[in-house]
Scaffold this active site. Structure first.
Site: not given
Length: 371
Positions: A23, A183, A231, A302
């Site tokens: 996302p 978050y 996640r 990455l």
């Protein structure tokens, strides 16, 4: 045989390969509503050949947006604006579609990245009062969030559940609950941001309580066929913060409650973080969590090269890999990876003629004729 291009199941959801599009916030919604940009952006990625596309962090309440321009799903009208985008992807691509549902907590009310990404004060035209587990700002000088009381916790939880129901009604294949990157749910998990003295703070069991309640509430309210995962940030990269060992405990608790995948990222909670960024720098966290769970584990961070991704899967460090920036840079990354690894990948018939002559089966069993 390439393992990267071998099938996998997340719960009942069958995927043709182990590549996920992570996302990625676009900061291009209007009052939370999907726009033409989402049609172009997501439609483009849907043709990539990846097995799974996860729609960007989507706010479950208005004050849960990261920025004023974030996508939202806190009303039926928001679902209606996203529906044509979903329908277009379904019409032209077999890709499975998930959505990430989240609440930004104290990291809400931020400017978009290309405008600097700074905290927007509540008295600013584009700002609002933020909420969090404790009245601790993300960084010195930023808005002090209001600590969520019992009513506020219930409101947030109901927001997650209502958004999940809308995602289910839209016919999406999976929901990823956002418990990472500093978050709101991550803020409850970390002792750096959660200094409550009630049942939602203090011990690890208490700090996990609200994220687990949100998971349970969503799992109970969506159809059995809907896949639900989470996640997480495996570490805050700050001493005394959330870490891998606590992440392993959380993963076990999620698995007990029927979680169907875990997507392992890191960081985002504190500006004091010190991250040794490099190729695949987070994969070791995924590998350690995979050793202790039966859930499929998605690794991210990455991952840019086909052989790198193949090695991650071959060596059992993760069950799937997720790509973000690399996919934006090369939206046909799965095509090129399949060509390099001698595998096949789904492509729309309108593009079959682009198959290079040396890769006769790149797009599978294609039949072309022209007068």
């Amino acid at each position: 045989m390439s393992m990267l291009f071998s099938p996998i199941k997340l719960g009942p959801l069958e995927l043709p390969n182990r590549i996920a599009i992570a996302p990625m916030c676009q900061y291009s919604a209007e009052a939370g509503h999907a726009t033409d940009w989402h049609m172009i952006h997501l439609g483009h990625l849907a043709l990539s050949g990846a097995g799974l596309l996860i729609i960007e962090a989507t706010a479950v309440t208005e004050d849960g947006r990261i920025s004023p321009d974030d996508l939202g799903l806190w009303s039926d009208e928001h679902a209606a604006s996203l529906e044509p985008v979903i329908n277009a992807m379904r019409k032209h691509s077999p890709i499975k579609i998930a959505i990430q549902l989240g609440h930004a907590g104290r990291k809400a009310s931020s400017e978009v990245p290309w405008q600097g990404g700074a905290n927007i004060p509540p008295d600013h035209q584009r700002g609002w009062q933020t909420v969090a587990p404790s009245p601790l700002p993300h960084a010195e000088g930023e808005t002090v969030p209001l600590a969520l009381d019992a009513e506020g916790l219930q409101r947030v939880k109901e927001g997650f559940v209502a958004a999940a129901r809308r995602a289910d009604a839209l016919g999406l294949d999976a929901i990823e609950i956002h418990g990472a990157h500093g978050y709101l749910l991550h803020q409850f998990l970390s002792p750096l941001s959660n200094q409550r003295t009630d049942d939602y703070g203090g011990s690890l069991e208490n700090r996990m309580r609200f994220p687990l309640e949100v998971f349970e509430a969503i799992r109970a309210e969506v159809a059995p066929e809907m896949v639900v995962g989470m996640r997480i940030s495996a570490t805050d990269w700050v001493e005394g913060g959330w870490d891998l060992e606590q992440s392993q405990v959380l993963t076990a608790e999620l698995e007990k409650r029927g979680c169907q995948f875990i997507h392992v990222s890191s960081g985002g909670l504190s500006p004091k973080q010190k991250i040794p960024v490099g190729p695949g720098y987070q994969i070791e966290f995924a590998a350690r969590i995979k050793q202790q769970t039966g859930m499929p584990v998605i690794g991210v961070g990455l991952i840019t090269e086909a052989k790198q991704a193949e090695t991650i899967i071959q060596t059992g460090q993760a069950d799937m890999v997720a790509l973000a920036r690399a996919m934006l840079y090369d939206p046909r990354w799965p095509w090129h990876a399949a060509a390099e690894l001698g595998a096949s990948v789904s492509a729309p018939p309108q593009y079959w003629r682009s198959q290079p002559h040396e890769f006769k089966n790149l797009f599978g069993d294609t039949r072309l004729g022209q007068r």
